[in-house]
Design a protein around this motif. Sequence first.
Motif, mmCIF file in Angstrom:
data_model
loop_
_atom_site.group_PDB
_atom_site.id
_atom_site.type_symbol
_atom_site.label_atom_id
_atom_site.label_comp_id
_atom_site.label_asym_id
_atom_site.label_seq_id
_atom_site.Cartn_x
_atom_site.Cartn_y
_atom_site.Cartn_z
ATOM 1 N N THR A 1 -3.224 -0.460 3.168
ATOM 2 C CA THR A 1 -2.664 -2.149 2.854
ATOM 3 C C THR A 1 -2.555 -2.843 3.734
ATOM 4 O O THR A 1 -3.164 -4.092 3.769
ATOM 5 C CB THR A 1 -2.146 -2.110 1.737
ATOM 6 O OG1 THR A 1 -2.277 -1.008 1.118
ATOM 7 C CG2 THR A 1 -1.275 -2.553 1.036
ATOM 8 N N THR B 1 -7.610 -3.048 7.627
ATOM 9 C CA THR B 1 -6.722 -3.210 7.040
ATOM 10 C C THR B 1 -6.412 -4.637 6.257
ATOM 11 O O THR B 1 -7.387 -5.056 5.956
ATOM 12 C CB THR B 1 -5.266 -4.662 7.918
ATOM 13 O OG1 THR B 1 -4.256 -4.523 6.802
ATOM 14 C CG2 THR B 1 -5.535 -5.155 9.120
ATOM 15 N N LEU B 2 -5.936 -4.439 4.313
ATOM 16 C CA LEU B 2 -6.606 -4.661 3.365
ATOM 17 C C LEU B 2 -5.617 -6.805 3.678
ATOM 18 O O LEU B 2 -6.287 -7.601 3.871
ATOM 19 C CB LEU B 2 -5.957 -4.983 2.319
ATOM 20 C CG LEU B 2 -7.109 -3.563 1.888
ATOM 21 C CD1 LEU B 2 -6.309 -3.000 0.562
ATOM 22 C CD2 LEU B 2 -8.788 -3.331 1.850
ATOM 23 N N THR B 3 -4.978 -6.372 4.119
ATOM 24 C CA THR B 3 -3.888 -8.053 4.791
ATOM 25 C C THR B 3 -2.547 -7.365 5.607
ATOM 26 O O THR B 3 -2.528 -6.429 6.064
ATOM 27 C CB THR B 3 -3.020 -8.076 3.487
ATOM 28 O OG1 THR B 3 -1.981 -8.706 3.549
ATOM 29 C CG2 THR B 3 -2.046 -6.839 2.854
ATOM 30 N N ASN C 1 -3.022 -8.402 -5.326
ATOM 31 C CA ASN C 1 -3.499 -6.788 -6.004
ATOM 32 C C ASN C 1 -5.011 -7.285 -6.203
ATOM 33 O O ASN C 1 -5.331 -6.481 -6.322
ATOM 34 C CB ASN C 1 -2.633 -6.491 -6.278
ATOM 35 C CG ASN C 1 -1.354 -5.944 -6.068
ATOM 36 O OD1 ASN C 1 -1.028 -5.423 -5.172
ATOM 37 N ND2 ASN C 1 0.201 -5.777 -6.557
ATOM 38 N N THR D 1 -8.095 6.456 3.675
ATOM 39 C CA THR D 1 -6.942 5.845 2.791
ATOM 40 C C THR D 1 -5.791 5.639 2.721
ATOM 41 O O THR D 1 -6.188 6.840 2.889
ATOM 42 C CB THR D 1 -7.212 5.405 1.295
ATOM 43 O OG1 THR D 1 -7.005 6.292 0.647
ATOM 44 C CG2 THR D 1 -8.762 5.324 1.401
ATOM 45 N N ARG E 1 -3.029 0.868 -2.795
ATOM 46 C CA ARG E 1 -4.030 -0.632 -2.910
ATOM 47 C C ARG E 1 -4.898 -0.282 -2.029
ATOM 48 O O ARG E 1 -6.217 -0.721 -2.343
ATOM 49 C CB ARG E 1 -3.092 -1.340 -2.968
ATOM 50 C CG ARG E 1 -4.395 -3.405 -3.375
ATOM 51 C CD ARG E 1 -3.881 -4.341 -2.426
ATOM 52 N NE ARG E 1 -2.750 -4.698 -2.059
ATOM 53 C CZ ARG E 1 -1.447 -5.681 -1.356
ATOM 54 N NH1 ARG E 1 -2.796 -6.780 -1.599
ATOM 55 N NH2 ARG E 1 -0.509 -5.938 -1.326
ATOM 56 N N ALA E 2 -5.081 0.101 -0.549
ATOM 57 C CA ALA E 2 -6.387 0.502 0.110
ATOM 58 C C ALA E 2 -6.850 1.812 -0.974
ATOM 59 O O ALA E 2 -8.011 2.292 -0.700
ATOM 60 C CB ALA E 2 -5.619 0.871 1.792
#
Length: 415
Positions: free
Chosen positions: A8, A34-36, A60, A83, A87-88
């Motif tokens: 995440t 990394t998503l964020t 999200n 993962t 969230r990830a």
Amino acid sequence: MKVLHVITGLGIGGAEQQLHLLLRHLPAECEVVTLTNPGPVADALTADGVTVTHLGMTGNRDLTVLPRLTRLIRAGHYDIVHTHLYRAGVYGRVAARLARVRTIVATEHSLGVTQIEGRPLSRATRALYRRTERMGSATIAVSETVARRLTAWGVPAGRVHLAPNGIDPAAFRFSAPARVAARSRLGIPLHAYVVGGVGRQVKGKNFESLIRAVAAVPDTHLLLAGDGPEHVMLLRLVHQLGVADRVRFAQPAEEPSSDSPTVPELLAAMDLFVSPSPEESFGVAVIEALASGLPALYVACPALEDLPPHDAPGARRIEAYNLPTAVHEERLTGPRRLPVPAAVEHYAIARTAERVMAVYEAVLAAAAEPVTDAVTGTTATAEPGAAPAAVSVPEPSAPPAAAPQQQQATAPAEK
């Protein structure tokens, strides 16, 4: 073996730091998405030579990340997608299936009884978790406690595999020069008795109670290592209680630097470690403290609760309401360094990496197994988009023998 790790964020946090440490010991070609929040851990990974991609997720429900992640996975030709964090786990499993990757592993780092990653659990959260978990091949639990919570949620026991969090014991070995240097850098008197805590400054960590406990014990200082959304509230509480001269906050550095001490250096500066959180998934900070030879108090620590008490004689479980009394009792005992207990070697990162590799090998083997048609009796390799097969992971080898214990010693003389 080529593995893509999807997480995440990469700010300072337990799961993020575990990923960084794990990749140093995994015998596989690994990349990270990394998503964020590509924070300090992203910098540390890059310094290690790991490719890190930031997808710039804005929230999200930013569904635009899904096609971008799917394209990235498809282009990378990864053997496994792994993962980390909720969230990830949701987006990463869906994207991996859309990219026709059948070997999908997830690590469950932060599942509590009433919360996940510090946020309250809702019925919708649980439902989405279970639905996307079925898309994967295996779920790794970081403690036996988390494994039990997953099966209680309805995740089949055969899909849950144990790979406890790990530390590098040598990195936390007590250093008298590091103790002096860290205290000098933070403005803590060398003669002071210092209680410490390490972790994200979020509501669930309960650092407020630790501040109040130390405030109630005269001639005692507090060192809190970490940052988070509760930082300003904790600062305000310190000033309200009139103990600003006895409390220090520090943002730990990922690597040794002249600007900020690392966690091992901060632990060296402490005399007592306290983990006041009432709910944990593992409790890696307590294991790190024990590796530094610190006596430790904890309200919840599955890592130790899953082991025999004699594996960590320097650690003591307490009730949250009894924290001021327990701190006072330790203060009367005075500063001391203890032998490194067996629990530390039990949670060595090399053993964690061995367990993770065993899961990887098992899911790859299961994906390669031919599938027998129940009607025709013919066999064929499963289609990439088919549901993952169940996997069986062999027991890991016995943990390495505990290192020779250091002699118990008091803290170095200070003037």
